[in-house]
Design a protein around this motif. Structure first.
Motif, PDB file in Angstrom:
ATOM      1  N   PRO A 237     116.732 108.695 -12.691  1.00 23.38           N
ATOM      2  CA  PRO A 237     117.276 109.838 -11.966  1.00 23.38           C
ATOM      3  C   PRO A 237     116.279 110.388 -10.943  1.00 23.38           C
ATOM      4  CG  PRO A 237     116.544 110.537 -14.138  1.00 23.38           C
ATOM      5  CD  PRO A 237     116.404 109.043 -14.103  1.00 23.38           C
ATOM      6  N   LEU A 238     116.800 110.892  -9.842  1.00 26.65           N
ATOM      7  CA  LEU A 238     115.935 111.430  -8.801  1.00 26.65           C
ATOM      8  C   LEU A 238     115.465 112.818  -9.218  1.00 26.65           C
ATOM      9  CD1 LEU A 238     117.733 110.335  -5.513  1.00 26.65           C
ATOM     10  CD2 LEU A 238     116.045 109.102  -6.906  1.00 26.65           C
ATOM     11  N   GLN A 239     114.238 112.876  -9.706  1.00 35.73           N
ATOM     12  CA  GLN A 239     113.670 114.122 -10.212  1.00 35.73           C
ATOM     13  C   GLN A 239     112.218 114.226  -9.750  1.00 35.73           C
ATOM     14  OE1 GLN A 239     114.176 113.821 -14.465  1.00 35.73           O
ATOM     15  NE2 GLN A 239     116.333 114.405 -14.401  1.00 35.73           N
ATOM     16  N   GLY A 240     111.987 115.004  -8.722  1.00 33.56           N
ATOM     17  CA  GLY A 240     110.637 115.247  -8.246  1.00 33.56           C
ATOM     18  C   GLY A 240     110.152 116.604  -8.681  1.00 33.56           C
ATOM     19  N   LYS A 241     108.867 116.830  -8.544  1.00 27.49           N
ATOM     20  CA  LYS A 241     108.308 118.147  -8.837  1.00 27.49           C
ATOM     21  C   LYS A 241     108.872 119.153  -7.830  1.00 27.49           C
ATOM     22  CE  LYS A 241     103.958 118.331  -9.935  1.00 27.49           C
ATOM     23  NZ  LYS A 241     102.489 118.165  -9.832  1.00 27.49           N
ATOM     24  N   ALA A 242     109.232 120.328  -8.330  1.00 30.01           N
ATOM     25  CA  ALA A 242     109.984 121.292  -7.510  1.00 30.01           C
ATOM     26  C   ALA A 242     109.278 121.628  -6.208  1.00 30.01           C
ATOM     27  CB  ALA A 242     110.246 122.562  -8.325  1.00 30.01           C
TER      28      ALA A 242
ATOM     29  N   HIS B 176     105.735 110.682  -3.322  1.00 31.21           N
ATOM     30  CA  HIS B 176     104.509 111.470  -3.172  1.00 31.21           C
ATOM     31  C   HIS B 176     103.696 111.457  -4.469  1.00 31.21           C
ATOM     32  CE1 HIS B 176     102.423 114.863  -0.936  1.00 31.21           C
ATOM     33  NE2 HIS B 176     101.898 114.966  -2.142  1.00 31.21           N
ATOM     34  N   SER B 177     104.376 111.628  -5.603  1.00 26.58           N
ATOM     35  CA  SER B 177     103.682 111.644  -6.891  1.00 26.58           C
ATOM     36  C   SER B 177     103.105 110.272  -7.244  1.00 26.58           C
ATOM     37  CB  SER B 177     104.629 112.123  -7.996  1.00 26.58           C
ATOM     38  OG  SER B 177     104.948 113.488  -7.826  1.00 26.58           O
ATOM     39  N   VAL B 178     103.823 109.207  -6.890  1.00 31.97           N
ATOM     40  CA  VAL B 178     103.276 107.863  -7.086  1.00 31.97           C
ATOM     41  C   VAL B 178     102.007 107.693  -6.261  1.00 31.97           C
ATOM     42  CG1 VAL B 178     103.665 105.420  -6.555  1.00 31.97           C
ATOM     43  CG2 VAL B 178     105.403 106.719  -7.800  1.00 31.97           C
ATOM     44  N   ASP B 179     102.052 108.159  -5.026  1.00 30.89           N
ATOM     45  CA  ASP B 179     100.866 108.062  -4.166  1.00 30.89           C
ATOM     46  C   ASP B 179      99.689 108.827  -4.765  1.00 30.89           C
ATOM     47  OD1 ASP B 179      99.716 107.362  -1.372  1.00 30.89           O
ATOM     48  OD2 ASP B 179      99.324 109.517  -1.606  1.00 30.89           O
ATOM     49  N   GLU B 180      99.950 110.010  -5.305  1.00 32.42           N
ATOM     50  CA  GLU B 180      98.878 110.763  -5.960  1.00 32.42           C
ATOM     51  C   GLU B 180      98.316 109.999  -7.144  1.00 32.42           C
ATOM     52  OE1 GLU B 180     100.087 115.399  -4.947  1.00 32.42           O
ATOM     53  OE2 GLU B 180     100.713 114.508  -6.863  1.00 32.42           O
ATOM     54  N   SER B 181      99.171 109.295  -7.881  1.00 37.41           N
ATOM     55  CA  SER B 181      98.708 108.473  -8.992  1.00 37.41           C
ATOM     56  C   SER B 181      97.742 107.396  -8.515  1.00 37.41           C
ATOM     57  CB  SER B 181      99.912 107.822  -9.688  1.00 37.41           C
ATOM     58  OG  SER B 181      99.500 106.879 -10.645  1.00 37.41           O
TER      59      SER B 181
ATOM     60  N   LEU C  46      99.660  99.524 -14.640  1.00 35.24           N
ATOM     61  CA  LEU C  46     100.346 100.809 -14.560  1.00 35.24           C
ATOM     62  C   LEU C  46     101.707 100.589 -13.898  1.00 35.24           C
ATOM     63  CD1 LEU C  46     100.650 103.796 -14.889  1.00 35.24           C
ATOM     64  CD2 LEU C  46      99.004 104.151 -13.034  1.00 35.24           C
ATOM     65  N   SER C  47     102.730 100.518 -14.738  1.00 35.64           N
ATOM     66  CA  SER C  47     104.074 100.142 -14.313  1.00 35.64           C
ATOM     67  C   SER C  47     104.952 101.391 -14.303  1.00 35.64           C
ATOM     68  CB  SER C  47     104.631  99.090 -15.289  1.00 35.64           C
ATOM     69  OG  SER C  47     105.952  98.750 -14.985  1.00 35.64           O
ATOM     70  N   HIS C  48     104.893 102.131 -13.234  1.00 32.30           N
ATOM     71  CA  HIS C  48     105.578 103.426 -13.171  1.00 32.30           C
ATOM     72  C   HIS C  48     107.093 103.288 -13.324  1.00 32.30           C
ATOM     73  CE1 HIS C  48     102.497 106.376 -12.483  1.00 32.30           C
ATOM     74  NE2 HIS C  48     101.937 105.638 -11.535  1.00 32.30           N
ATOM     75  N   TYR C  49     107.695 104.233 -14.042  1.00 27.38           N
ATOM     76  CA  TYR C  49     109.154 104.350 -14.037  1.00 27.38           C
ATOM     77  C   TYR C  49     109.633 104.785 -12.652  1.00 27.38           C
ATOM     78  CZ  TYR C  49     109.688 103.878 -19.130  1.00 27.38           C
ATOM     79  OH  TYR C  49     109.716 103.390 -20.420  1.00 27.38           O
ATOM     80  N   ALA C  50     108.877 105.590 -11.990  1.00 27.62           N
ATOM     81  CA  ALA C  50     109.199 106.015 -10.630  1.00 27.62           C
ATOM     82  C   ALA C  50     109.147 104.795  -9.706  1.00 27.62           C
ATOM     83  CB  ALA C  50     108.188 107.073 -10.176  1.00 27.62           C
ATOM     84  N   VAL C  51     109.998 104.759  -8.686  1.00 22.76           N
ATOM     85  CA  VAL C  51     110.815 105.842  -8.192  1.00 22.76           C
ATOM     86  C   VAL C  51     112.295 105.620  -8.513  1.00 22.76           C
ATOM     87  CG1 VAL C  51     109.260 106.608  -6.365  1.00 22.76           C
ATOM     88  CG2 VAL C  51     110.733 104.622  -5.947  1.00 22.76           C
ATOM     89  N   HIS C  52     112.520 105.017  -9.687  1.00 24.31           N
ATOM     90  CA  HIS C  52     113.879 104.754 -10.165  1.00 24.31           C
ATOM     91  C   HIS C  52     114.611 106.069 -10.432  1.00 24.31           C
ATOM     92  CE1 HIS C  52     117.098 103.093 -12.671  1.00 24.31           C
ATOM     93  NE2 HIS C  52     116.681 101.877 -12.403  1.00 24.31           N
TER      94      HIS C  52
ATOM     95  N   THR D  68     105.136 110.769 -14.218  1.00 22.37           N
ATOM     96  CA  THR D  68     104.235 109.984 -13.373  1.00 22.37           C
ATOM     97  C   THR D  68     102.792 110.440 -13.564  1.00 22.37           C
ATOM     98  OG1 THR D  68     106.024 109.674 -11.765  1.00 22.37           O
ATOM     99  CG2 THR D  68     103.771 109.269 -10.992  1.00 22.37           C
ATOM    100  N   GLU D  69     102.589 111.742 -13.689  1.00 21.54           N
ATOM    101  CA  GLU D  69     101.237 112.269 -13.924  1.00 21.54           C
ATOM    102  C   GLU D  69     100.745 111.913 -15.321  1.00 21.54           C
ATOM    103  OE1 GLU D  69     101.457 116.433 -13.072  1.00 21.54           O
ATOM    104  OE2 GLU D  69     101.470 116.113 -10.890  1.00 21.54           O
ATOM    105  N   ARG D  70     101.632 111.966 -16.308  1.00 23.88           N
ATOM    106  CA  ARG D  70     101.223 111.659 -17.676  1.00 23.88           C
ATOM    107  C   ARG D  70     100.780 110.205 -17.815  1.00 23.88           C
ATOM    108  NH1 ARG D  70     102.683 112.873 -22.989  1.00 23.88           N
ATOM    109  NH2 ARG D  70     101.573 111.403 -24.345  1.00 23.88           N
TER     110      ARG D  70
END
Length: 489
Positions: free
Chosen positions: A215-220, A263-268, A207-213, A184-186
C-alpha cells in the motif's frame, strides 16, 4: 527474529572474529587480503526513472545519486520477470524463472537442491544477513534463514507488509516497534545494528525493502512535502494514455505518497553508506542497488489507483506486469571501490541472473556454472569492458496480470527486441536503439529479423522447459502438455 542486539550477534560469530583479529602475523609478512564485503539493496517495484540519476525531477534521491556518482550506473539492466518473486528467485539461484518453474508472484519456493548465492557466500566464510521482503516460498523451511542467511529480519512468504508500513506490522518475523514506527526505517535500523556487530568477518548484508510496493503509505511530513511540490507544477497535457483496450498508463510522476516512499528508501541508502564510512568498511565493501521489476504505472481502467498510478516510467512503455521495457528495465548501480570507475555508465544489457556469478568472481570465489547456468559474470564490464559473450536475454511470463497484461514472452538480442503474445498468434518487433519507447512495431518491415528472434525464443523455451499457458492464461498442468506443444507463439 527478535531485534538484533550487538551482544547476541557477537555471541553467534564473535569467537571466529576474535581469533582472526588476534591471529599473529609473522614479522615482515604481508597482512592477509581481506575478503570483499557486500551490501545489496533490492527495492520493490522501483521503476527505471524513479531516481534523480535516472531522470526523475520529482523524487529527491541525493543518496542514490551519490551512490551512482561513486559507482557504475547501468542503463540497460533488466529484471528476469516483470513481477517480484521470479526475479528474486533468479538473483538467489542464477537461473531464469522459467527454468526454476517460478514464473509468477506467490508462495512457490526454490526447487530442492538449489544452492543460493547466500549459501555459496556462507560456505566461503561470510556472515549473511537478510532484512525485508523475501516472497520466495510460503513455508518457514523456504525462508531466508533456511536459504543461506544467518539472520532473517522480516522475511517470509508475504509480498507486501501485512500490517502496512507503520507499526504494528503484523509480521511474525519482525516484532512490533513503537506505534507509528516506519517500516523502511526499522529495516534500516536492524541493518545498521548488524554492521555494528559483525566485526572483522566478511559479510553479505541483503536489505530487501518492502518499499515501494503498495500500500502507498509514506511518512506524513514527506507526503505533504511532495504534494506541495506536485501542486506547484501543474501538468499541461494528458495524464494517462491507453495501453490496449483494458488498461491505461500514467504519463506523469505525480503521486505524493509514492514519492514519500521513494524518499525514505533514499534515506535508507544514505544511512547505510554513512555507517560503512564510520566503521571504516566503505573501501572494502561492494554496494549493489537494484529493483525487482518495473514501476507500477499501468493498471486496469477503473481500479483505485488507475487515475493516479504510483509512478510513471516514461520514456519506457507500460510498467510492472508487462514485458515492454517499463515492466522489466531497472535502475541498477554497482559501487566497487578501487575497481569501478566512479561516475561511469554501462549500456551493455545485463540481467538479474548475472548477480550470482558476478559476486562470486568479485569475492575471488570459484564459479558454480551448473548452478548459475543462466547468468554471466559482469566483472569485465565493471572493469571497463564494453561487451559480454551473450547472444540474447529472455523472458517468459505465462500469466494474466492485474495491470491488464496477458501471457507473453520476449527476447532481446543487441538492439532488437521481440515480444510474443501467447495464444494470440501475435508478435511485435522493436529496435530499442531507435525506439526505446517501443512505439513502432517493425515485425512487418523486418520479417526475417522477426522470424529469427521468434525462433530463438521458441528454442530457448524448450531448453529451459518453459510451461506455456492455457487459453485462460493459467499455466498448463502436466496433463495439458499435449496442448502446450501445439501452441504457436
Amino acid at each position: 527474529m527478535t531485534r538484533i542486539d550487538r551482544r547476541g550477534v557477537l555471541k553467534m560469530f564473535g569467537a571466529a572474529a576474535a581469533s582472526l583479529a588476534l591471529a599473529r602475523i609473522a614479522p615482515g609478512a604481508a597482512a592477509p587480503k581481506r575478503k570483499l564485503n557486500f551490501v545489496f539493496f533490492l527495492i520493490d517495484d522501483m521503476g527505471w526513472t524513479d531516481a534523480g540519476c535516472y531522470g526523475s525531477t520529482l523524487y529527491e534521491t541525493p543518496n542514490i545519486d551519490k551512490l551512482s556518482a561513486s559507482g557504475m550506473r547501468f542503463t540497460d539492466a533488466y529484471a528476469a520477470c516483470p513481477v517480484c518473486s521470479p526475479t528474486r528467485a533468479s538473483i538467489m539461484a542464477g537461473k531464469y524463472p522459467a527454468r526454476l518453474k517460478i514464473t509468477n508472484y506467490g508462495s512457490k519456493p526454490l526447487p530442492p537442491g538449489e544452492v543460493t548465492m547466500a549459501q555459496a557466500l556462507k560456505q566461503a566464510g561470510y556472515t549473511t544477513f537478510f532484512a525485508g521482503k523475501w516472497h520466495v516460498g510460503g513455508k518457514p523451511q523456504h525462508w531466508p534463514d533456511k536459504m543461506g542467511f544467518d539472520i532473517n529480519v522480516a522475511g517470509n512468504g508475504t509480498g507486501q507488509p501485512r500490517g502496512g508500513y507503520f507499526s504494528p506490522y503484523n509480521n511474525p518475523q519482525l516484532p512490533d516497534g513503537p506505534k507509528g514506527e516506519y517500516l523502511t526505517e526499522r529495516l534500516t535500523d536492524e541493518s545498521l545494528k548488524f554492521l555494528d556487530a559483525v566485526g572483522s568477518k566478511p559479510f553479505l548484508l541483503y536489505l530487501s525493502h518492502y518499499a515501494v510496493h503498495t500500500p502507498l503509505q509514506g511518512k506524513a511530513e514527506l507526503v505533504r512535502k511532495y504534494q506541495a511540490k506536485i501542486d506547484a507544477r501543474p501538468v499541461k497535457g494528458p495524464l494517462l494514455r491507453d495501453e490496449g483496450p483494458r488498461a491505461s498508463t500514467g504519463l506523469v510522476q505525480r503521486n505524493a505518497a509514492f514519492a514519500a516512499m521513494v524518499h525514505s528508501v533514499d534515506e535508507s541508502v544514505g544511512r547505510v553508506m554513512k555507517k560503512l564510512d564510520r566503521l571504516g568498511l566503505a573501501d572494502n565493501t561492494a554496494v549493489i542497488f537494484m529493483s525487482d521489476n518495473g514501476g507500477l504505472s499501468t493498471l486496469l481502467k477503473g481500479r483505485g489507483l488507475a487515475k493516479n498510478p504510483p509512478t510513471c516510467n516514461l520514456p519506457l512503455r507500460a510498467g510492472k506486469g508487462w514485458l515492454y521495457e517499463g515492466g522489466i528495465r531497472e535502475p541498477m548501480i554497482i559501487r566497487w571501490p578501487g575497481v569501478v570507475t566512479p561516475g561511469s555508465t554501462c549500456a551493455v544489457p545485463v540481467t538479474s541472473t548475472d548477480f550470482y556469478p558476478t559476486m562470486l568472481e568479485m569475492a575471488d570465489l570459484p564459479p558454480r556454472p551448473r548452478q548459475h547456468c543462466d547468468g554471466l559474470s559482469i566483472v569485465p564490464l565493471l572493469k571497463g569492458g564494453k561487451r559480454l559473450d551473450r547472444k540474447a536475454i529472455y523472458w517468459h511470463y505465462p500469466h494474466n496480470h492485474g495491470s491488464g497484461s496477458v501471457p507473453s514472452g520476449a527476447v532481446r538480442a543487441g538492439p532488437w527486441k521481440l515480444i510474443a503474445w501467447y495464444g494470440r498468434d501475435r508478435i511485435e518487433l522493436f529496435n530499442l536503439a531507435d525506439d526505446i519507447g517501443e512505439k513502432k512495431d517493425l515485425a512487418g518491415a523486418h520479417p526475417a529479423k522477426a522470424r529469427e528472434l521468434h525462433e530463438m525464443l521458441k528454442t530457448w523455451r524448450k531448453q529451459v522447459g518453459a510451461v506455456l499457458p492455457s487459453k485462460s492464461g493459467r499455466r498448463d498442468s502436466a496433463a495439458g502438455k499435449k496442448k502446450r506443444r501445439n501452441a504457436k507463439p
